[in-house]
Design a protein around this motif. Sequence first.
Motif, PDB file in Angstrom:
ATOM      1  N   GLU A 229      24.204  -6.270   2.956  1.00 15.77           N
ATOM      2  CA  GLU A 229      23.073  -5.739   3.040  1.00 15.77           C
ATOM      3  C   GLU A 229      23.316  -4.301   3.811  1.00 15.77           C
ATOM      4  O   GLU A 229      23.846  -4.329   4.998  1.00 15.77           O
ATOM      5  CB  GLU A 229      22.214  -6.385   3.862  1.00 15.77           C
ATOM      6  CG  GLU A 229      20.862  -5.834   4.183  1.00 15.77           C
ATOM      7  CD  GLU A 229      19.722  -6.343   4.746  1.00 15.77           C
ATOM      8  OE1 GLU A 229      18.693  -5.965   5.115  1.00 15.77           O
ATOM      9  OE2 GLU A 229      19.817  -7.483   5.000  1.00 15.77           O
ATOM     10  N   TYR A 230      22.852  -3.210   3.203  1.00 18.13           N
ATOM     11  CA  TYR A 230      23.091  -1.896   3.502  1.00 18.13           C
ATOM     12  C   TYR A 230      21.978  -1.573   4.460  1.00 18.13           C
ATOM     13  O   TYR A 230      20.892  -1.600   3.666  1.00 18.13           O
ATOM     14  CB  TYR A 230      23.563  -1.022   2.370  1.00 18.13           C
ATOM     15  CG  TYR A 230      24.618  -1.433   1.623  1.00 18.13           C
ATOM     16  CD1 TYR A 230      25.949  -1.622   2.334  1.00 18.13           C
ATOM     17  CD2 TYR A 230      24.595  -1.871   0.329  1.00 18.13           C
ATOM     18  CE1 TYR A 230      27.084  -1.991   1.395  1.00 18.13           C
ATOM     19  CE2 TYR A 230      25.444  -2.281  -0.245  1.00 18.13           C
ATOM     20  CZ  TYR A 230      26.591  -2.471   0.189  1.00 18.13           C
ATOM     21  OH  TYR A 230      27.843  -2.865  -0.444  1.00 18.13           O
ATOM     22  N   SER A 231      21.867  -0.908   5.570  1.00 23.35           N
ATOM     23  CA  SER A 231      20.821  -0.554   6.477  1.00 23.35           C
ATOM     24  C   SER A 231      20.416   0.635   6.077  1.00 23.35           C
ATOM     25  O   SER A 231      20.969   1.699   5.899  1.00 23.35           O
ATOM     26  CB  SER A 231      21.458  -0.803   8.005  1.00 23.35           C
ATOM     27  OG  SER A 231      20.382  -0.370   8.687  1.00 23.35           O
ATOM     28  N   TRP A 232      19.135   0.784   6.057  1.00 17.92           N
ATOM     29  CA  TRP A 232      18.266   2.238   5.988  1.00 17.92           C
ATOM     30  C   TRP A 232      17.223   2.294   6.882  1.00 17.92           C
ATOM     31  O   TRP A 232      16.434   1.295   7.317  1.00 17.92           O
ATOM     32  CB  TRP A 232      17.405   2.016   4.378  1.00 17.92           C
ATOM     33  CG  TRP A 232      18.241   2.092   3.527  1.00 17.92           C
ATOM     34  CD1 TRP A 232      19.019   1.013   2.720  1.00 17.92           C
ATOM     35  CD2 TRP A 232      18.855   3.567   2.757  1.00 17.92           C
ATOM     36  NE1 TRP A 232      19.567   1.489   1.467  1.00 17.92           N
ATOM     37  CE2 TRP A 232      19.703   3.099   1.656  1.00 17.92           C
ATOM     38  CE3 TRP A 232      18.496   4.671   2.791  1.00 17.92           C
ATOM     39  CZ2 TRP A 232      20.174   3.921   0.577  1.00 17.92           C
ATOM     40  CZ3 TRP A 232      18.827   5.507   1.995  1.00 17.92           C
ATOM     41  CH2 TRP A 232      19.731   5.154   0.625  1.00 17.92           C
ATOM     42  N   GLU A 233      17.061   3.370   7.632  1.00 11.13           N
ATOM     43  CA  GLU A 233      16.326   3.466   8.722  1.00 11.13           C
ATOM     44  C   GLU A 233      15.142   4.227   8.144  1.00 11.13           C
ATOM     45  O   GLU A 233      15.023   5.174   7.551  1.00 11.13           O
ATOM     46  CB  GLU A 233      17.005   4.221   9.816  1.00 11.13           C
ATOM     47  CG  GLU A 233      18.187   3.718  10.621  1.00 11.13           C
ATOM     48  CD  GLU A 233      18.683   4.633  11.602  1.00 11.13           C
ATOM     49  OE1 GLU A 233      18.312   5.715  11.703  1.00 11.13           O
ATOM     50  OE2 GLU A 233      19.917   4.068  12.180  1.00 11.13           O
TER      51      GLU A 233
ATOM     52  N   GLY B 238       0.875  -1.194   0.060  1.00  9.37           N
ATOM     53  CA  GLY B 238      -0.066   0.095  -0.032  1.00  9.37           C
ATOM     54  C   GLY B 238       0.807   1.167   0.110  1.00  9.37           C
ATOM     55  O   GLY B 238       1.723   1.273  -0.801  1.00  9.37           O
ATOM     56  N   ASP B 239       0.697   2.136   1.007  1.00 13.79           N
ATOM     57  CA  ASP B 239       1.345   3.333   0.974  1.00 13.79           C
ATOM     58  C   ASP B 239       2.761   3.131   1.790  1.00 13.79           C
ATOM     59  O   ASP B 239       3.563   4.210   1.757  1.00 13.79           O
ATOM     60  CB  ASP B 239       0.658   4.428   1.706  1.00 13.79           C
ATOM     61  CG  ASP B 239      -0.523   4.900   1.096  1.00 13.79           C
ATOM     62  OD1 ASP B 239      -0.607   4.940  -0.253  1.00 13.79           O
ATOM     63  OD2 ASP B 239      -1.522   5.387   1.489  1.00 13.79           O
ATOM     64  N   VAL B 240       2.673   1.918   2.452  1.00 11.56           N
ATOM     65  CA  VAL B 240       4.119   1.687   3.167  1.00 11.56           C
ATOM     66  C   VAL B 240       5.007   0.797   2.340  1.00 11.56           C
ATOM     67  O   VAL B 240       4.697  -0.148   1.860  1.00 11.56           O
ATOM     68  CB  VAL B 240       3.694   1.080   4.482  1.00 11.56           C
ATOM     69  CG1 VAL B 240       5.047   0.524   5.109  1.00 11.56           C
ATOM     70  CG2 VAL B 240       2.733   1.859   5.474  1.00 11.56           C
ATOM     71  N   HIS B 241       6.399   1.377   1.912  1.00 15.23           N
ATOM     72  CA  HIS B 241       7.147   0.628   1.309  1.00 15.23           C
ATOM     73  C   HIS B 241       8.181   0.091   2.165  1.00 15.23           C
ATOM     74  O   HIS B 241       8.787   0.826   3.175  1.00 15.23           O
ATOM     75  CB  HIS B 241       7.752   1.725   0.229  1.00 15.23           C
ATOM     76  CG  HIS B 241       6.863   2.048  -0.620  1.00 15.23           C
ATOM     77  ND1 HIS B 241       7.136   3.037  -1.561  1.00 15.23           N
ATOM     78  CD2 HIS B 241       5.738   1.850  -0.955  1.00 15.23           C
ATOM     79  CE1 HIS B 241       6.285   3.394  -2.488  1.00 15.23           C
ATOM     80  NE2 HIS B 241       5.235   2.548  -1.926  1.00 15.23           N
ATOM     81  N   HIS B 242       8.997  -0.886   1.628  1.00 14.71           N
ATOM     82  CA  HIS B 242      10.054  -1.687   2.440  1.00 14.71           C
ATOM     83  C   HIS B 242      11.120  -1.871   1.570  1.00 14.71           C
ATOM     84  O   HIS B 242      10.881  -2.085   0.233  1.00 14.71           O
ATOM     85  CB  HIS B 242       9.591  -3.242   2.771  1.00 14.71           C
ATOM     86  CG  HIS B 242       8.262  -3.025   3.883  1.00 14.71           C
ATOM     87  ND1 HIS B 242       8.220  -2.939   5.227  1.00 14.71           N
ATOM     88  CD2 HIS B 242       7.087  -3.246   3.411  1.00 14.71           C
ATOM     89  CE1 HIS B 242       7.051  -2.889   5.448  1.00 14.71           C
ATOM     90  NE2 HIS B 242       6.075  -3.286   4.569  1.00 14.71           N
ATOM     91  N   LEU B 243      12.262  -1.667   1.984  1.00 16.26           N
ATOM     92  CA  LEU B 243      13.514  -1.496   1.135  1.00 16.26           C
ATOM     93  C   LEU B 243      14.716  -2.563   1.668  1.00 16.26           C
ATOM     94  O   LEU B 243      14.798  -2.600   2.464  1.00 16.26           O
ATOM     95  CB  LEU B 243      14.055   0.026   1.480  1.00 16.26           C
ATOM     96  CG  LEU B 243      15.265   0.377   0.330  1.00 16.26           C
ATOM     97  CD1 LEU B 243      14.676   0.567  -1.008  1.00 16.26           C
ATOM     98  CD2 LEU B 243      15.716   1.627   1.028  1.00 16.26           C
ATOM     99  N   LYS B 244      15.174  -3.238   0.506  1.00 14.94           N
ATOM    100  CA  LYS B 244      16.282  -4.088   0.595  1.00 14.94           C
ATOM    101  C   LYS B 244      17.388  -3.706  -0.278  1.00 14.94           C
ATOM    102  O   LYS B 244      17.232  -3.497  -1.435  1.00 14.94           O
ATOM    103  CB  LYS B 244      15.882  -5.467   0.380  1.00 14.94           C
ATOM    104  CG  LYS B 244      15.065  -6.183   1.558  1.00 14.94           C
ATOM    105  CD  LYS B 244      16.035  -6.599   2.829  1.00 14.94           C
ATOM    106  CE  LYS B 244      15.396  -7.632   3.815  1.00 14.94           C
ATOM    107  NZ  LYS B 244      16.294  -7.911   4.631  1.00 14.94           N
ATOM    108  N   ASP B 245      18.569  -3.319   0.348  1.00 22.48           N
ATOM    109  CA  ASP B 245      19.702  -2.740  -0.624  1.00 22.48           C
ATOM    110  C   ASP B 245      20.743  -3.645  -0.357  1.00 22.48           C
ATOM    111  O   ASP B 245      21.295  -3.709   0.717  1.00 22.48           O
ATOM    112  CB  ASP B 245      19.818  -1.327  -0.200  1.00 22.48           C
ATOM    113  CG  ASP B 245      20.990  -0.495  -0.916  1.00 22.48           C
ATOM    114  OD1 ASP B 245      21.727  -1.409  -1.854  1.00 22.48           O
ATOM    115  OD2 ASP B 245      21.472   0.464  -0.825  1.00 22.48           O
ATOM    116  N   CYS B 246      21.052  -4.404  -1.492  1.00 21.87           N
ATOM    117  CA  CYS B 246      22.171  -5.536  -1.440  1.00 21.87           C
ATOM    118  C   CYS B 246      23.256  -5.549  -2.398  1.00 21.87           C
ATOM    119  O   CYS B 246      23.002  -4.732  -3.455  1.00 21.87           O
ATOM    120  CB  CYS B 246      21.415  -6.706  -1.169  1.00 21.87           C
ATOM    121  SG  CYS B 246      20.382  -7.237  -0.055  1.00 21.87           S
ATOM    122  N   ASN B 247      24.454  -6.045  -2.144  1.00 20.89           N
ATOM    123  CA  ASN B 247      25.316  -6.200  -2.955  1.00 20.89           C
ATOM    124  C   ASN B 247      25.750  -7.702  -3.101  1.00 20.89           C
ATOM    125  O   ASN B 247      26.407  -8.113  -2.074  1.00 20.89           O
ATOM    126  CB  ASN B 247      26.721  -5.529  -2.632  1.00 20.89           C
ATOM    127  CG  ASN B 247      27.838  -5.327  -3.634  1.00 20.89           C
ATOM    128  OD1 ASN B 247      27.483  -5.554  -5.042  1.00 20.89           O
ATOM    129  ND2 ASN B 247      29.063  -5.126  -2.934  1.00 20.89           N
TER     130      ASN B 247
END
Length: 291
Positions: free
Chosen positions: A103-107, A24-33
């Motif tokens: 995995e790079y962390s996002w707050e 929905g309006d809430v997005h979840h993020l995964k940022d990886c190498n």
Amino acid sequence: MTVVLGPNRYGKAEIRVVRVTRDGDVHHLKDCNVGISLSGDMTDVHLNGGNAAVLPTDSQKNTVYAFAKKYGIGQIEEFALLLARHFTGSQPTIHHARVAVQEYSWERQGPHSFVRSATETRTCVVHHDRDGGSTVVSGLQDLVLLNSTGSEFHGFIEDEYTTLRPATDRVLATTVNARWRHTAASDHAMSYDFGKSYEEVRRCLVEAFAGTHSLSLQQTLYAMGERVLAAREEICEVRLALPNKHHFLVDLAPFGLDNDNEVYFAADRPYGLIEGTVLHDDAPAAGPAWD
């Protein structure tokens, strides 16, 4: 004297993939190498240039992006196992797969806004053989810790080149690089709670560092590894690399000022580097797990 081909592997390195999951309006993020290394029946390509056994590294890269879409990226260990099993299961010439993920962390700052965390990175390395055997090593990099007291260093060897003075109250600071090997993750990977395991291991490392009155950074290293193994039965081995981020008292006497452990110069180099392994005495052999 005969020349022969030794151990070899090939793959795609530094595959950056960002997966946005829209709830929905809430997005979840995964940022990886992601890094992939494959090995198997590669004699012909090395000796004769025949590529019939070679899965192109571009195809490996595309697999990462396709799997991120098809399966999402949950725990990085699960994603790495999924990829490794795919490569060994789909290509007869590929006998072994190594998949490493950072995995790079996002707050979270809102439903779809994020701030990149400063330094700490979560890691994993997965090895999988075509016959079904897997090993999983999880880890973290660049976890910065500091105790402003509760650390000493004295009683060391003194020779003609020693200028360091014994210390009974010093700042102890380090940037933790830790890896830990899972005992049974290969058999229960998709039902295994890698996320909880990571958080608990991290907590143990931090608590042991903060709670140890340190007579040496080596003593602190052992206390950190011991705390993890005592608390987490799924872990059989911990490897730590702890740079000693030196803090030197500044000489304020020329200015008529005392310095009672208050003002320091934080040196970035050179630094001491303390490395060590803590493990159960009956831990199964690691094989290539740490490579």
